[in-house]
Design an enzyme around this catalytic site. Structure first.
Site, PDB file in Angstrom:
ATOM      1  NE  ARG A   1      -2.768   1.714   3.440  1.00  0.00           N
ATOM      2  CZ  ARG A   1      -3.644   1.327   5.022  1.00  0.00           C
ATOM      3  NH1 ARG A   1      -4.100   0.153   5.040  1.00  0.00           N
ATOM      4  NH2 ARG A   1      -2.515   1.813   5.588  1.00  0.00           N
ATOM      5  NE  ARG A  27      -1.742   5.888   6.359  1.00  0.00           N
ATOM      6  CZ  ARG A  27      -2.370   5.142   6.394  1.00  0.00           C
ATOM      7  NH1 ARG A  27      -3.871   4.594   6.013  1.00  0.00           N
ATOM      8  NH2 ARG A  27      -2.255   4.617   7.856  1.00  0.00           N
TER       9      ARG A  27
HETATM   10  P1  AMP Z   1      -5.283   4.673  10.028  1.00  0.00           P
HETATM   11  O1  AMP Z   1      -5.431   5.321   9.462  1.00  0.00           O
HETATM   12  O2  AMP Z   1      -6.513   3.900  10.780  1.00  0.00           O
HETATM   13  O3  AMP Z   1      -4.050   3.760   9.661  1.00  0.00           O
HETATM   14  O4  AMP Z   1      -4.162   5.347  10.733  1.00  0.00           O
HETATM   15  C1  AMP Z   1      -3.633   6.267  11.079  1.00  0.00           C
HETATM   16  C2  AMP Z   1      -2.608   6.691  12.132  1.00  0.00           C
HETATM   17  O5  AMP Z   1      -3.435   7.777  12.701  1.00  0.00           O
HETATM   18  C3  AMP Z   1      -2.388   5.721  13.948  1.00  0.00           C
HETATM   19  O6  AMP Z   1      -0.875   4.762  13.356  1.00  0.00           O
HETATM   20  C4  AMP Z   1      -2.317   6.796  15.244  1.00  0.00           C
HETATM   21  O7  AMP Z   1      -0.805   6.989  15.211  1.00  0.00           O
HETATM   22  C5  AMP Z   1      -3.765   7.243  14.716  1.00  0.00           C
HETATM   23  N1  AMP Z   1      -5.380   7.155  14.304  1.00  0.00           N
HETATM   24  C6  AMP Z   1      -6.426   6.695  14.168  1.00  0.00           C
HETATM   25  N2  AMP Z   1      -7.339   6.234  14.224  1.00  0.00           N
HETATM   26  C7  AMP Z   1      -6.718   6.664  15.470  1.00  0.00           C
HETATM   27  C8  AMP Z   1      -7.316   6.238  16.898  1.00  0.00           C
HETATM   28  N3  AMP Z   1      -8.758   5.796  17.481  1.00  0.00           N
HETATM   29  N4  AMP Z   1      -6.606   6.509  18.405  1.00  0.00           N
HETATM   30  C9  AMP Z   1      -5.118   7.206  18.673  1.00  0.00           C
HETATM   31  N5  AMP Z   1      -5.311   7.235  17.259  1.00  0.00           N
HETATM   32  C10 AMP Z   1      -5.718   6.692  16.278  1.00  0.00           C
END
Ligand code: AMP
Length: 193
Positions: free
Chosen positions: A128, A134
Site C-alpha cells: 500500500r 502515506r
Molecule cells: P489508520 O488510518 O486507521 O491506520 O490510522 C493512522 C494513524 O492515525 C494511526 O497509526 C494512529 O497514529 C492514528 N490514529 C487513527 N485512529 C486513531 C485512534 N482511534 N486512536 C489513536 N490514534 C489513532
C-alpha cells in the site's frame, strides 16, 4: 440507528471494506485515521500535534480522537447510522463511544473483527505504501510499531465488546468480494436479530 465498528489490525482491509459497506447500508463513514490526515493536510493545531505520534506509529492521545468523534456525531444528526473505522482503538475510547452513543439513545449493534495473519499484514502495508502516499506505510519499523500498538492497546477493544456479545469474527484473507459477502451476511444476521 444502526451503528457498527469495523475492527482489525492495520492492513486488515478496513478502509476498502468500509467504502463498500457504507454504500450498501447507507451508513456515515467515520475513520479517525482519515479525519486526522485531513487535519494534517489543513495544518491545524490538532493535525500538527497528531502528526508526531502518527509518524512514529503510535496512537494519538485518547482525548484528541474522542473529541473528534464527538464533533462528528454532533455534525451528522440526520445519519441513519455510523460505521466506525479505526476507532475505538483503546478501551477508554470504547467506553467513551458507548457513552456518547447512549446519550443519543443508540448503541453499537455489532463489531466486525477482520482476521489477517501478521506476515500478510506487513506485506499489504508495504505494498500500500507504494501508492498510498502515506509515510507510515513505507517504513517497516513504523509498520511494526503500529502492529505492536495494536496488540498492546487495541486488541483489548474486542474483549470490551465481547462482554456484550457484540463481536463477530470474519476472515480477512481472500478476495475483496468474498470478504465483503461475509461481512454483509454478518450484518444482515445482526440487523434481523
Ligand atoms: P489508520 O488510518 O486507521 O491506520 O490510522 C493512522 C494513524 O492515525 C494511526 O497509526 C494512529 O497514529 C492514528 N490514529 C487513527 N485512529 C486513531 C485512534 N482511534 N486512536 C489513536 N490514534 C489513532
Amino acid at each position: 440507528m444502526f451503528n457498527l465498528i469495523l475492527f482489525g489490525p492495520p492492513g486488515s482491509g478496513k478502509g476498502t471494506q468500509s467504502e463498500k459497506l457504507i454504500s450498501k447500508y447507507g451508513l456515515k463513514h467515520l475513520s479517525t485515521g482519515d479525519l486526522l490526515r485531513s487535519e494534517i493536510a489543513g495544518q491545524t493545531p490538532l493535525g500538527l500535534a497528531a502528526k508526531s505520534f502518527m509518524d512514529k506509529g503510535q496512537l494519538v492521545p485518547d482525548e484528541v480522537v474522542i473529541e473528534m468523534i464527538s464533533s462528528a456525531l454532533d455534525n451528522n444528526p440526520q445519519a441513519y447510522g455510523f460505521l466506525f473505522d479505526g476507532f475505538p482503538r483503546t478501551t477508554a475510547q470504547a467506553e467513551a463511544l458507548d457513552k456518547l452513543l447512549s446519550q443519543k439513545g443508540t448503541s453499537i449493534a455489532v463489531v466486525l473483527a477482520l482476521q489477517v495473519g501478521q506476515n500478510e499484514l506487513v506485506k499489504r502495508l508495504l505494498n500500500r505504501g507504494l501508492t498510498s502516499g502515506r509515510s507510515d506505510d513505507t517504513k517497516e519499523d513504523v509498520i511494526l510499531a503500529r502492529l505492536i500498538e495494536y496488540e498492546k492497546k487495541t486488541a483489548a477493544v474486542a474483549d470490551h465488546y465481547k462482554k456484550y456479545d457484540k463481536v463477530v469474527y470474519v476472515k480477512g484473507e481472500g478476495s475483496i468480494d468474498e470478504i465483503f459477502d461475509d461481512l454483509s451476511s454478518a450484518i444482515d444476521k445482526r440487523s434481523r436479530a
